[in-house]
Design a protein around this motif. Structure first.
Motif, PDB file in Angstrom:
ATOM      1  N   ASN A  13       3.554  27.156   4.290  1.00 24.99           N
ATOM      2  CA  ASN A  13       4.908  27.210   3.750  1.00 24.99           C
ATOM      3  C   ASN A  13       5.072  26.235   2.580  1.00 24.99           C
ATOM      4  O   ASN A  13       5.623  26.580   1.537  1.00 24.99           O
ATOM      5  CB  ASN A  13       5.920  26.904   4.856  1.00 24.99           C
ATOM      6  CG  ASN A  13       7.331  27.020   4.379  1.00 24.99           C
ATOM      7  OD1 ASN A  13       7.722  28.047   3.835  1.00 24.99           O
ATOM      8  ND2 ASN A  13       8.111  25.964   4.560  1.00 24.99           N
ATOM      9  N   ARG A  14       4.590  25.017   2.747  1.00 27.90           N
ATOM     10  CA  ARG A  14       4.713  24.004   1.689  1.00 27.90           C
ATOM     11  C   ARG A  14       3.945  24.401   0.433  1.00 27.90           C
ATOM     12  O   ARG A  14       4.379  24.110  -0.677  1.00 27.90           O
ATOM     13  CB  ARG A  14       4.223  22.641   2.172  1.00 27.90           C
ATOM     14  CG  ARG A  14       5.253  21.914   3.020  1.00 27.90           C
ATOM     15  CD  ARG A  14       4.815  20.503   3.380  1.00 27.90           C
ATOM     16  NE  ARG A  14       3.903  20.554   4.523  1.00 27.90           N
ATOM     17  CZ  ARG A  14       2.608  20.243   4.492  1.00 27.90           C
ATOM     18  NH1 ARG A  14       2.055  19.829   3.389  1.00 27.90           N
ATOM     19  NH2 ARG A  14       1.861  20.341   5.565  1.00 27.90           N
ATOM     20  N   ASP A  18       2.853  33.411  -0.687  1.00 24.09           N
ATOM     21  CA  ASP A  18       3.752  34.505  -0.328  1.00 24.09           C
ATOM     22  C   ASP A  18       2.960  35.661   0.293  1.00 24.09           C
ATOM     23  O   ASP A  18       1.758  35.564   0.505  1.00 24.09           O
ATOM     24  CB  ASP A  18       4.564  34.964  -1.538  1.00 24.09           C
ATOM     25  CG  ASP A  18       3.694  35.531  -2.653  1.00 24.09           C
ATOM     26  OD1 ASP A  18       2.543  35.915  -2.396  1.00 24.09           O
ATOM     27  OD2 ASP A  18       4.187  35.609  -3.791  1.00 24.09           O
ATOM     28  N   ASN A  19       3.651  36.756   0.564  1.00 22.38           N
ATOM     29  CA  ASN A  19       3.038  37.888   1.265  1.00 22.38           C
ATOM     30  C   ASN A  19       1.945  38.578   0.458  1.00 22.38           C
ATOM     31  O   ASN A  19       1.197  39.374   1.012  1.00 22.38           O
ATOM     32  CB  ASN A  19       4.104  38.912   1.651  1.00 22.38           C
ATOM     33  CG  ASN A  19       4.989  38.386   2.752  1.00 22.38           C
ATOM     34  OD1 ASN A  19       4.631  37.451   3.449  1.00 22.38           O
ATOM     35  ND2 ASN A  19       6.150  38.983   2.906  1.00 22.38           N
ATOM     36  N   PHE A  24      -0.178  38.145   8.661  1.00 22.34           N
ATOM     37  CA  PHE A  24      -0.466  37.924  10.072  1.00 22.34           C
ATOM     38  C   PHE A  24      -1.046  39.200  10.661  1.00 22.34           C
ATOM     39  O   PHE A  24      -0.700  40.296  10.234  1.00 22.34           O
ATOM     40  CB  PHE A  24       0.811  37.538  10.825  1.00 22.34           C
ATOM     41  CG  PHE A  24       1.408  36.246  10.353  1.00 22.34           C
ATOM     42  CD1 PHE A  24       1.030  35.048  10.944  1.00 22.34           C
ATOM     43  CD2 PHE A  24       2.324  36.220   9.320  1.00 22.34           C
ATOM     44  CE1 PHE A  24       1.571  33.846  10.512  1.00 22.34           C
ATOM     45  CE2 PHE A  24       2.866  35.023   8.876  1.00 22.34           C
ATOM     46  CZ  PHE A  24       2.488  33.833   9.474  1.00 22.34           C
ATOM     47  N   CYS A  25      -1.901  39.042  11.646  1.00 25.75           N
ATOM     48  CA  CYS A  25      -2.521  40.202  12.268  1.00 25.75           C
ATOM     49  C   CYS A  25      -2.780  39.911  13.741  1.00 25.75           C
ATOM     50  O   CYS A  25      -2.925  38.757  14.139  1.00 25.75           O
ATOM     51  CB  CYS A  25      -3.831  40.529  11.553  1.00 25.75           C
ATOM     52  SG  CYS A  25      -4.436  42.176  11.907  1.00 25.75           S
ATOM     53  N   ASP A  26      -2.826  40.962  14.516  1.00 29.00           N
ATOM     54  CA  ASP A  26      -3.101  40.864  15.944  1.00 29.00           C
ATOM     55  C   ASP A  26      -4.221  41.852  16.263  1.00 29.00           C
ATOM     56  O   ASP A  26      -4.026  43.064  16.128  1.00 29.00           O
ATOM     57  CB  ASP A  26      -1.843  41.204  16.730  1.00 29.00           C
ATOM     58  CG  ASP A  26      -1.995  40.984  18.217  1.00 29.00           C
ATOM     59  OD1 ASP A  26      -2.985  40.362  18.632  1.00 29.00           O
ATOM     60  OD2 ASP A  26      -1.124  41.446  18.967  1.00 29.00           O
ATOM     61  N   TYR A  51      -5.794  35.058   1.346  1.00 32.83           N
ATOM     62  CA  TYR A  51      -6.701  35.401   0.247  1.00 32.83           C
ATOM     63  C   TYR A  51      -6.793  34.222  -0.713  1.00 32.83           C
ATOM     64  O   TYR A  51      -5.770  33.631  -1.075  1.00 32.83           O
ATOM     65  CB  TYR A  51      -6.184  36.625  -0.521  1.00 32.83           C
ATOM     66  CG  TYR A  51      -6.391  37.930   0.194  1.00 32.83           C
ATOM     67  CD1 TYR A  51      -7.594  38.605   0.077  1.00 32.83           C
ATOM     68  CD2 TYR A  51      -5.391  38.482   0.973  1.00 32.83           C
ATOM     69  CE1 TYR A  51      -7.795  39.817   0.729  1.00 32.83           C
ATOM     70  CE2 TYR A  51      -5.579  39.697   1.628  1.00 32.83           C
ATOM     71  CZ  TYR A  51      -6.778  40.353   1.498  1.00 32.83           C
ATOM     72  OH  TYR A  51      -6.969  41.544   2.144  1.00 32.83           O
ATOM     73  N   ARG A  52      -8.018  33.889  -1.116  1.00 32.08           N
ATOM     74  CA  ARG A  52      -8.241  32.777  -2.045  1.00 32.08           C
ATOM     75  C   ARG A  52      -9.308  33.173  -3.069  1.00 32.08           C
ATOM     76  O   ARG A  52     -10.056  34.120  -2.879  1.00 32.08           O
ATOM     77  CB  ARG A  52      -8.719  31.522  -1.299  1.00 32.08           C
ATOM     78  CG  ARG A  52      -7.768  31.042  -0.223  1.00 32.08           C
ATOM     79  CD  ARG A  52      -6.453  30.570  -0.753  1.00 32.08           C
ATOM     80  NE  ARG A  52      -6.640  29.281  -1.411  1.00 32.08           N
ATOM     81  CZ  ARG A  52      -5.814  28.764  -2.295  1.00 32.08           C
ATOM     82  NH1 ARG A  52      -4.751  29.424  -2.658  1.00 32.08           N
ATOM     83  NH2 ARG A  52      -6.031  27.598  -2.827  1.00 32.08           N
TER      84      ARG A  52
END
Length: 95
Positions: A13-14, A18-19, A24-26, A51-52
C-alpha cells in the motif's frame, strides 16, 4: 492475519502498487497458464502476486520483502531453447 502478512500488505500500500501491477489469488493449478511464466508450478492457498522489472538484483521491495517464489515471464525464441525474460512475478503467500 499474521504480522508478516500485515507488514507485506502495508508495504504494498505504501509503495502505491495498483491493480495493474499486483493482485490476489486463491489456488493456482498452473502458473504457466495464469501468468505465462517459464515455470509451471501449482500453488495452493491464498497469495498476492506482484509484477516487477526483471532487474531483481536492484529491486529494493523484493530485497526487503523476500517472496516465496519468483516466476519469470517472457517469450521463447524460435530456437525453442532461449527464453527472453520481460518481467518477473513475485509470489507472497498470505497467512
Amino acid at each position: 492475519m499474521t504480522d508478516k502478512t500485515f507488514d507485506l500488505l502495508d508495504a504494498l500500500n505504501r509503495e502505491g502498487f495498483d491493480n495493474s501491477l499486483m493482485g490476489f489469488c486463491d489456488d493456482c493449478p498452473s502458473t504457466r497458464e495464469l501468468f505465462g511464466s517459464l515455470e509451471n508450478l501449482k500453488l495452493s492457498g491464498k497469495f498476492v502476486y506482484l509484477y516487477r522489472e526483471p532487474n531483481f538484483d536492484t529491486d529494493v521491495f523484493a530485497y526487503e520483502h523476500e517472496p516465496n517464489f519468483c516466476l519469470h515471464v517472457g517469450e521463447m525464441k524460435d530456437d525453442g531453447v532461449t527464453f527472453i525474460v520481460q518481467s518477473v512475478v513475485l509470489i507472497y503467500y498470505l497467512d
